[in-house]
Design a protein around this motif. Sequence first.
Motif, PDB file in Angstrom:
ATOM      1  N   LEU A 219     -60.234   9.298  38.621  1.00 56.95           N
ATOM      2  CA  LEU A 219     -59.980  10.677  39.012  1.00 56.95           C
ATOM      3  C   LEU A 219     -60.457  11.613  37.916  1.00 56.95           C
ATOM      4  CD1 LEU A 219     -56.366  10.324  40.452  1.00 56.95           C
ATOM      5  CD2 LEU A 219     -58.510  10.379  41.732  1.00 56.95           C
ATOM      6  N   SER A 220     -60.915  12.778  38.305  1.00 57.20           N
ATOM      7  CA  SER A 220     -61.393  13.770  37.345  1.00 57.20           C
ATOM      8  C   SER A 220     -60.344  14.869  37.175  1.00 57.20           C
ATOM      9  CB  SER A 220     -62.708  14.386  37.817  1.00 57.20           C
ATOM     10  OG  SER A 220     -63.064  15.486  37.001  1.00 57.20           O
ATOM     11  N   PRO A 221     -59.651  14.916  36.027  1.00 56.36           N
ATOM     12  CA  PRO A 221     -58.677  15.996  35.816  1.00 56.36           C
ATOM     13  C   PRO A 221     -59.308  17.380  35.923  1.00 56.36           C
ATOM     14  CG  PRO A 221     -58.361  14.250  34.199  1.00 56.36           C
ATOM     15  CD  PRO A 221     -59.631  13.930  34.927  1.00 56.36           C
ATOM     16  N   MET A 222     -60.573  17.518  35.505  1.00 57.74           N
ATOM     17  CA  MET A 222     -61.231  18.823  35.607  1.00 57.74           C
ATOM     18  C   MET A 222     -61.411  19.231  37.069  1.00 57.74           C
ATOM     19  SD  MET A 222     -64.120  18.762  32.602  1.00 57.74           S
ATOM     20  CE  MET A 222     -64.663  20.385  33.098  1.00 57.74           C
ATOM     21  N   ARG A 223     -61.794  18.262  37.904  1.00 59.40           N
ATOM     22  CA  ARG A 223     -61.966  18.567  39.325  1.00 59.40           C
ATOM     23  C   ARG A 223     -60.632  18.905  39.971  1.00 59.40           C
ATOM     24  NH1 ARG A 223     -64.978  14.079  42.612  1.00 59.40           N
ATOM     25  NH2 ARG A 223     -66.613  14.762  41.156  1.00 59.40           N
ATOM     26  N   MET A 224     -59.584  18.152  39.616  1.00 66.30           N
ATOM     27  CA  MET A 224     -58.263  18.435  40.169  1.00 66.30           C
ATOM     28  C   MET A 224     -57.768  19.807  39.721  1.00 66.30           C
ATOM     29  SD  MET A 224     -57.500  15.931  42.126  1.00 66.30           S
ATOM     30  CE  MET A 224     -59.261  15.817  42.494  1.00 66.30           C
ATOM     31  N   GLY A 225     -58.078  20.157  38.457  1.00 69.34           N
ATOM     32  CA  GLY A 225     -57.703  21.484  37.978  1.00 69.34           C
ATOM     33  C   GLY A 225     -58.428  22.587  38.721  1.00 69.34           C
ATOM     34  N   LEU A 226     -59.697  22.361  39.025  1.00 68.71           N
ATOM     35  CA  LEU A 226     -60.468  23.351  39.783  1.00 68.71           C
ATOM     36  C   LEU A 226     -59.906  23.523  41.185  1.00 68.71           C
ATOM     37  CD1 LEU A 226     -62.904  25.228  40.130  1.00 68.71           C
ATOM     38  CD2 LEU A 226     -64.272  23.213  40.710  1.00 68.71           C
ATOM     39  N   ILE A 227     -59.580  22.404  41.838  1.00 63.13           N
ATOM     40  CA  ILE A 227     -59.008  22.479  43.185  1.00 63.13           C
ATOM     41  C   ILE A 227     -57.675  23.228  43.156  1.00 63.13           C
ATOM     42  CG2 ILE A 227     -58.031  21.118  45.070  1.00 63.13           C
ATOM     43  CD1 ILE A 227     -60.118  18.966  44.416  1.00 63.13           C
TER      44      ILE A 227
END
Length: 283
Positions: free
Chosen positions: A175-183
């Motif tokens: 999982l990408s924490p950066m992607r989850m943060g963006l979402i």
Amino acid sequence: MLIGVADGSTYAVVGLGISLLYQVTGIINFAQGDFVMLGGLTYAVAAGAGVPMVAAAALALTVTAAVGALVQVAVLAPARKAGQDRLIILTIGASILLQGVALLVFGPDQHFAAPFQGDSQIRVFGTFLSTQYVWCAGATLLAAAAVWALLYRSGWGRAMRATAADREMARLMGLSPMRMGLIAMVIAAVLAGIGGIVLAPLQPPDPTVGVPLGLKGFTAAVLGGLSSPMGAIAGGLIVGVVEAFVTGLVSSGYRDSIVYGLLVLVLLARPAGIVTRRRTERV
């Protein structure tokens, strides 16, 4: 009290976005209120220019989502390894920047938007209320239901909760924490945009309304527990009802002081929030 519940529903939507982003990224976003301002201004200006209501609302949500993504990518993501104090300062800086841009684009004046159903009113317990208050409460309920479904009934929600629980373990699982943060930031911005749209006919927006709304949303999130998005809904309703009682029984001049005094008391007595249950761990 009924008006307090309706007003509190807007604070609840703002607090819901703050709590959701904090749960996923650990960042307290003090620019959340400015997303409300941006959504409300965009909707009011578009509707005032003759754009159909649904199209104006869609435009407002698109703008707030795009700006939220821009703040995450351009401001917060590059400083992801910074401490919490620096990240908080960055969100405050983003708030000031958004106010300045809104001032240049929309001007300093308030922009009026017609209520969704015109001047229609409903009678509740002998009191007549604009149906716009019903739209505020309904938008909050739908937003809460959508966030709950996202977090507990979708793959994205499971990924966001896994990231919130352990960022390093989530990264090892692909999982990408950066992607989850963006979402999470985009969802929080959309929630704020919804709040701005339904509030615009009741409180004509201008570039300065974001700060008080953001502070009330933060208060709602803290009262309900920053780690509990659903608790933010209860916190927002509490803030709205307290404001209504203070305005009716004392004076509107003391409204903010008492609300923020309540925030200080909760932080001192129960930092986890008055709604969040205490958890114990067996070791």
